[in-house]
Design an enzyme around this catalytic site. Sequence first.
Site, PDB file in Angstrom:
ATOM      1  N   CYS A 119      52.212 -19.799  10.080  1.00  0.00           N
ATOM      2  CA  CYS A 119      52.474 -18.908  11.215  1.00  0.00           C
ATOM      3  C   CYS A 119      53.087 -17.576  10.784  1.00  0.00           C
ATOM      4  CB  CYS A 119      53.371 -19.603  12.226  1.00  0.00           C
ATOM      5  SG  CYS A 119      52.733 -21.205  12.746  1.00  0.00           S
ATOM      6  N   HIS A 244      56.666 -14.495  16.174  1.00  0.00           N
ATOM      7  CA  HIS A 244      55.646 -15.546  16.291  1.00  0.00           C
ATOM      8  C   HIS A 244      55.887 -16.322  17.586  1.00  0.00           C
ATOM      9  CE1 HIS A 244      53.314 -19.064  15.774  1.00  0.00           C
ATOM     10  NE2 HIS A 244      54.318 -19.843  15.397  1.00  0.00           N
ATOM     11  N   ASN A 274      50.579 -21.440  21.193  1.00  0.00           N
ATOM     12  CA  ASN A 274      50.972 -21.118  19.819  1.00  0.00           C
ATOM     13  C   ASN A 274      49.709 -21.051  18.962  1.00  0.00           C
ATOM     14  OD1 ASN A 274      51.715 -21.247  17.110  1.00  0.00           O
ATOM     15  ND2 ASN A 274      53.434 -22.638  17.462  1.00  0.00           N
TER      16      ASN A 274
HETATM   17  O1  UT7 Z   1      54.639 -22.630  14.981  1.00  0.00           O
HETATM   18  C1  UT7 Z   1      55.233 -23.288  13.913  1.00  0.00           C
HETATM   19  C2  UT7 Z   1      56.705 -23.373  14.086  1.00  0.00           C
HETATM   20  N1  UT7 Z   1      57.021 -24.418  15.026  1.00  0.00           N
HETATM   21  C3  UT7 Z   1      58.051 -24.303  15.865  1.00  0.00           C
HETATM   22  O2  UT7 Z   1      58.727 -23.313  15.881  1.00  0.00           O
HETATM   23  C4  UT7 Z   1      58.340 -25.479  16.767  1.00  0.00           C
HETATM   24  C5  UT7 Z   1      59.820 -25.643  17.004  1.00  0.00           C
HETATM   25  N2  UT7 Z   1      60.119 -26.770  17.880  1.00  0.00           N
HETATM   26  C6  UT7 Z   1      59.919 -26.729  19.212  1.00  0.00           C
HETATM   27  O3  UT7 Z   1      59.459 -25.741  19.748  1.00  0.00           O
HETATM   28  C7  UT7 Z   1      60.355 -27.930  20.033  1.00  0.00           C
HETATM   29  O4  UT7 Z   1      61.126 -28.785  19.219  1.00  0.00           O
HETATM   30  C8  UT7 Z   1      59.171 -28.723  20.637  1.00  0.00           C
HETATM   31  C9  UT7 Z   1      58.500 -27.892  21.707  1.00  0.00           C
HETATM   32  C10 UT7 Z   1      58.174 -29.087  19.543  1.00  0.00           C
HETATM   33  C11 UT7 Z   1      59.688 -30.003  21.310  1.00  0.00           C
HETATM   34  O5  UT7 Z   1      60.676 -29.679  22.267  1.00  0.00           O
HETATM   35  P1  UT7 Z   1      62.085 -30.414  22.251  1.00  0.00           P
HETATM   36  O6  UT7 Z   1      62.859 -29.824  23.349  1.00  0.00           O
HETATM   37  O7  UT7 Z   1      62.654 -30.297  20.863  1.00  0.00           O
HETATM   38  O8  UT7 Z   1      61.705 -31.901  22.594  1.00  0.00           O
HETATM   39  P2  UT7 Z   1      61.966 -33.241  21.765  1.00  0.00           P
HETATM   40  O9  UT7 Z   1      60.990 -33.349  20.646  1.00  0.00           O
HETATM   41  O10 UT7 Z   1      63.409 -33.326  21.446  1.00  0.00           O
HETATM   42  O11 UT7 Z   1      61.629 -34.345  22.838  1.00  0.00           O
HETATM   43  C12 UT7 Z   1      62.467 -34.558  23.982  1.00  0.00           C
HETATM   44  C13 UT7 Z   1      61.875 -35.651  24.837  1.00  0.00           C
HETATM   45  C14 UT7 Z   1      61.493 -36.890  24.051  1.00  0.00           C
HETATM   46  O12 UT7 Z   1      61.704 -38.014  24.896  1.00  0.00           O
HETATM   47  P3  UT7 Z   1      63.011 -38.920  24.742  1.00  0.00           P
HETATM   48  O13 UT7 Z   1      62.973 -39.446  23.343  1.00  0.00           O
HETATM   49  O14 UT7 Z   1      64.162 -37.990  24.998  1.00  0.00           O
HETATM   50  O15 UT7 Z   1      62.809 -39.958  25.787  1.00  0.00           O
HETATM   51  C15 UT7 Z   1      60.020 -36.735  23.810  1.00  0.00           C
HETATM   52  O16 UT7 Z   1      59.361 -37.968  23.627  1.00  0.00           O
HETATM   53  O17 UT7 Z   1      60.650 -35.161  25.409  1.00  0.00           O
HETATM   54  C16 UT7 Z   1      59.589 -36.072  25.086  1.00  0.00           C
HETATM   55  N3  UT7 Z   1      58.353 -35.292  24.948  1.00  0.00           N
HETATM   56  C17 UT7 Z   1      57.603 -34.968  25.985  1.00  0.00           C
HETATM   57  N4  UT7 Z   1      57.714 -35.192  27.308  1.00  0.00           N
HETATM   58  C18 UT7 Z   1      56.765 -34.691  28.117  1.00  0.00           C
HETATM   59  C19 UT7 Z   1      57.803 -34.809  23.816  1.00  0.00           C
HETATM   60  N5  UT7 Z   1      56.677 -34.148  24.107  1.00  0.00           N
HETATM   61  C20 UT7 Z   1      56.528 -34.237  25.446  1.00  0.00           C
HETATM   62  C21 UT7 Z   1      55.552 -33.741  26.340  1.00  0.00           C
HETATM   63  N6  UT7 Z   1      55.712 -33.997  27.660  1.00  0.00           N
HETATM   64  N7  UT7 Z   1      54.492 -33.019  25.917  1.00  0.00           N
END
Ligand code: UT7
Length: 318
Positions: A119, A244, A274
Amino acid sequence: MRLATGSAGARILAFGDYQPARIVTNDELARTIDTNDEWIRSRVGIAERRIAGPEEGVADLAFHAGGKALAGSGLSAADIDLVIVATCSAETLVPNVSATVAHRLGIIAPGAYDVNAACAGFAYALSNASDAIRSGSARNVLVIGSEKMSQWVDQTDRANCIIFADGAGAAVVTGSDVPAIGPVVWGSSGADADKIMIADRKSFLKQDGQGVFRWATTALHPIALEACVRAGVKPEELAAFVPHQANLRIVHSIARKLGATNAVIAEDIVNSGNTSAASIPLALSHMIERGEVPSGEPALIIGFGAGLTYAAQVIQIP
Ligand code: UT7
């Protein structure tokens, strides 16, 4: 002995963009995976994204964006002597994307290579273009970020399929008496290479979302600031901030910590998702087309992602 060099500086003449026609909304995704519009908008900031069909690959997306940038630049194919494509999602390892795209655009025998800094790729490639022009290795460079991320993402993996999308953005770079592309501040953290990975050709993309989020919101604003310092521009003097487009919360976190108080902040992720190396030129092209950013003023770009890699520089908006 004193050898000749190129221009004193480099500047961007024009941007171009291209996205596949198919729009995929959050509600459409929620019909096949366990997610919902509210979660995606509040956690990532995406409302919809563009996804390419089997008929369009990375080179096709790059061809359209590159052609638009070239048309907007006032230059012709014959003027371009270097084509650089930033991509991490190409279908083929060889041939590269850049030589194929150059040929399709009618650019005869240019230098042509691909850059994989994920990215951060566009910011790396733009720096290469500027350096080539200033050293005298090239006169006019076509730089393209192009990605078909959808083909490397498991469309049933809700953590990733809601984020990554397809598209391309491009810039035509030429020489100038006054430097209009600032020094790049770039780097990497290979110790964190496992945080975003496509392990082999049969695997899908995996990422430690929380780990990357923490890194992006704590380690990158000093890089952004350093790029301003090296360019001699104060953060409050920036007319635009175009990081990005990984996550809207990351975008605003870096902007706030940097102090880009007067800048228009890119929010292209809302409608584009993204698109990895394509996201910065795609966002800038859209912002310029909509008249949101003033020509001639400074904008800061910063790319970051797998590697982990990052790169930032101040550019003058064409
Ligand atoms: O482009 C390359 C560089 N990449 C980045 O910069 C990505 C950086 N990271 C992020 O943007 C975020 O970490 C994500 C968007 C990938 C994820 O968001 P988050 O707020 O960190 O969510 P999480 O992974 O901590 O998940 C929170 C909860 C989990 O459930 P529990 O364990 O709390 O019950 C996940 O299973 O949200 C759940 N979850 C979802 N729920 C609904 C994960 N994906 C989804 C989804 N819909 N699509």
